[in-house]
Motif scaffolding. Structure first.
Motif, PDB file in Angstrom:
ATOM      1  N   GLY A 181       0.750  -1.247  -0.078  1.00  0.00           N
ATOM      2  CA  GLY A 181       0.112   0.053   0.089  1.00  0.00           C
ATOM      3  C   GLY A 181       0.698   1.242  -0.131  1.00  0.00           C
ATOM      4  N   SER A 213      -3.376   4.562  -2.046  1.00  0.00           N
ATOM      5  CA  SER A 213      -4.250   4.968  -0.802  1.00  0.00           C
ATOM      6  C   SER A 213      -4.432   4.263   0.070  1.00  0.00           C
ATOM      7  CB  SER A 213      -5.324   5.669  -1.492  1.00  0.00           C
ATOM      8  OG  SER A 213      -6.470   4.899  -1.944  1.00  0.00           O
ATOM      9  N   ASP A 214      -4.124   3.032   0.109  1.00  0.00           N
ATOM     10  CA  ASP A 214      -4.289   2.018   1.090  1.00  0.00           C
ATOM     11  C   ASP A 214      -2.799   1.895   2.056  1.00  0.00           C
ATOM     12  OD1 ASP A 214      -5.717   0.073   2.416  1.00  0.00           O
ATOM     13  OD2 ASP A 214      -6.106  -1.134   0.535  1.00  0.00           O
ATOM     14  N   HIS A 219      -6.686  -3.078   3.934  1.00  0.00           N
ATOM     15  CA  HIS A 219      -8.266  -3.343   4.053  1.00  0.00           C
ATOM     16  C   HIS A 219      -8.978  -2.638   3.130  1.00  0.00           C
ATOM     17  CE1 HIS A 219      -8.160  -5.893   7.036  1.00  0.00           C
ATOM     18  NE2 HIS A 219      -7.751  -5.195   8.109  1.00  0.00           N
ATOM     19  N   GLN A 220      -8.571  -1.301   2.453  1.00  0.00           N
ATOM     20  CA  GLN A 220      -9.364  -0.704   1.971  1.00  0.00           C
ATOM     21  C   GLN A 220      -9.652  -1.237   0.528  1.00  0.00           C
ATOM     22  OE1 GLN A 220      -7.878   3.431   1.597  1.00  0.00           O
ATOM     23  NE2 GLN A 220      -9.224   3.952  -0.182  1.00  0.00           N
ATOM     24  N   HIS A 221      -8.752  -1.902   0.151  1.00  0.00           N
ATOM     25  CA  HIS A 221      -8.863  -2.739  -1.379  1.00  0.00           C
ATOM     26  C   HIS A 221      -8.619  -4.328  -1.071  1.00  0.00           C
ATOM     27  CE1 HIS A 221      -9.098   1.055  -3.566  1.00  0.00           C
ATOM     28  NE2 HIS A 221      -8.075   1.570  -2.798  1.00  0.00           N
ATOM     29  N   ARG A 222      -9.350  -4.682   0.027  1.00  0.00           N
ATOM     30  CA  ARG A 222      -9.351  -5.998   0.453  1.00  0.00           C
ATOM     31  C   ARG A 222      -9.765  -7.027  -0.661  1.00  0.00           C
ATOM     32  NH1 ARG A 222      -8.938  -9.176   5.109  1.00  0.00           N
ATOM     33  NH2 ARG A 222     -10.048 -10.940   5.256  1.00  0.00           N
TER      34      ARG A 222
END
Length: 272
Positions: A181, A213-214, A219-222
């Motif tokens: 990330g 941006s993670d 988790h944001q783009h899990r």
């Protein structure tokens, strides 16, 4: 750095995910000379999950670290079930890396020997997060290792410590994917890029994806990260075609193939 005494305890190989049989209920193998006669189903590949940890610590690790990678292990086991995949989570003897002792890397090497003892000559994909990703990269030279997936790897900054740069020659002949990330505040994405750059010079089958941006946990783009992990594992272990972005990343020279952006929606239509 002085060696740290290692408490007398056992590393463990967690129960298999993705296979059936009475041995599947075993909680773990023993550190040395442990039992286990198979799962009642032919295994043709193994995903070996290496959890995160800290720079130092010789106490028994919290179970939280192993639990954190179980969803990934379950996802990979499900994705490869038809191919005969099983997945195990390694439970370290102690919680830290501990400098030149590199205890998690030693535990990974033991776990690989145990996989061979139990399943025979099957290919293994090492999947590590944080400190576990570093252990996976270190242990890649084991003959059973086919591929390495390093998620948010914790790697040393040679300019800020007395450690030598981590080796890369053990990656030769392996499929290697690093994922990081761009907003990771725990493990420096630039250090994983620099490592991948050195690895690419000796092993062309190395690529790296950036999750914009993670943070460290991704988790944001899990959903996209899990799909990328499954696609890479299936392609490396079972010779399936990689998704186009993975093919492009492996084929592209640096820096493009080492800064490949993970697109939103990856996994919705992998083969297009």
């Amino acid at each position: 750095m002085a060696q740290q005494a290692l408490p007398v305890r056992e590393a463990r190989l967690g129960k298999p995910l993705g296979t059936a049989g009475k041995e599947g209920a075993r909680e773990a193998f023993r550190w040395r000379g442990g039992g286990g006669r198979g799962t009642g189903r032919e295994v043709s590949g193994v995903a070996l999950l290496l959890p995160g940890g800290g720079p130092t610590g010789v106490r028994r690790p919290s179970p939280v670290a192993a639990l954190a990678v179980r969803p990934l292990a379950a996802r990979l086991a499900k994705a490869g079930r038809a191919e005969g995949l099983t997945a195990h989570v390694v439970r370290y003897r102690c919680s830290g890396w501990n400098g030149p002792d590199a205890h998690p890397a030693r535990d990974a090497a033991w776990a690989l020997d145990e996989v061979v003892r139990r399943y025979g000559d099957v290919p293994v994909c090492l999947v590590g997060t944080g400190m576990g990703a570093r252990a996976a990269l270190h242990a890649a030279g084991h003959p059973a290792v086919n591929s390495v997936l390093a998620l948010a790897p914790w790697l040393p900054d040679p300019g800020q410590s007395d450690e030598r740069p981590d080796p890369v020659k053990q990656l030769i002949g392996r499929q290697v994917l690093l994922v990081h990330g761009t907003n990771d505040e725990r493990t420096d994405p630039d250090l994983s890029y620099r490592y991948a750059e050195r690895a690419k010079k000796v092993n062309r089958d190395t690529c790296r994806f950036e999750v914009h941006s993670d943070g460290h946990s991704l988790h944001q783009h899990r959903a996209e990260v899990l799909s990328l992990a499954a696609d890479f594992m299936l392609g490396s272990l079972f010779a399936r075609d990689y998704a186009r972005p993975v093919k492009d990343a492996l084929a592209a020279p640096p820096p493009l193939g080492l800064r490949m952006p993970l697109a939103a929606g990856f996994g919705v239509s992998l083969r297009h």
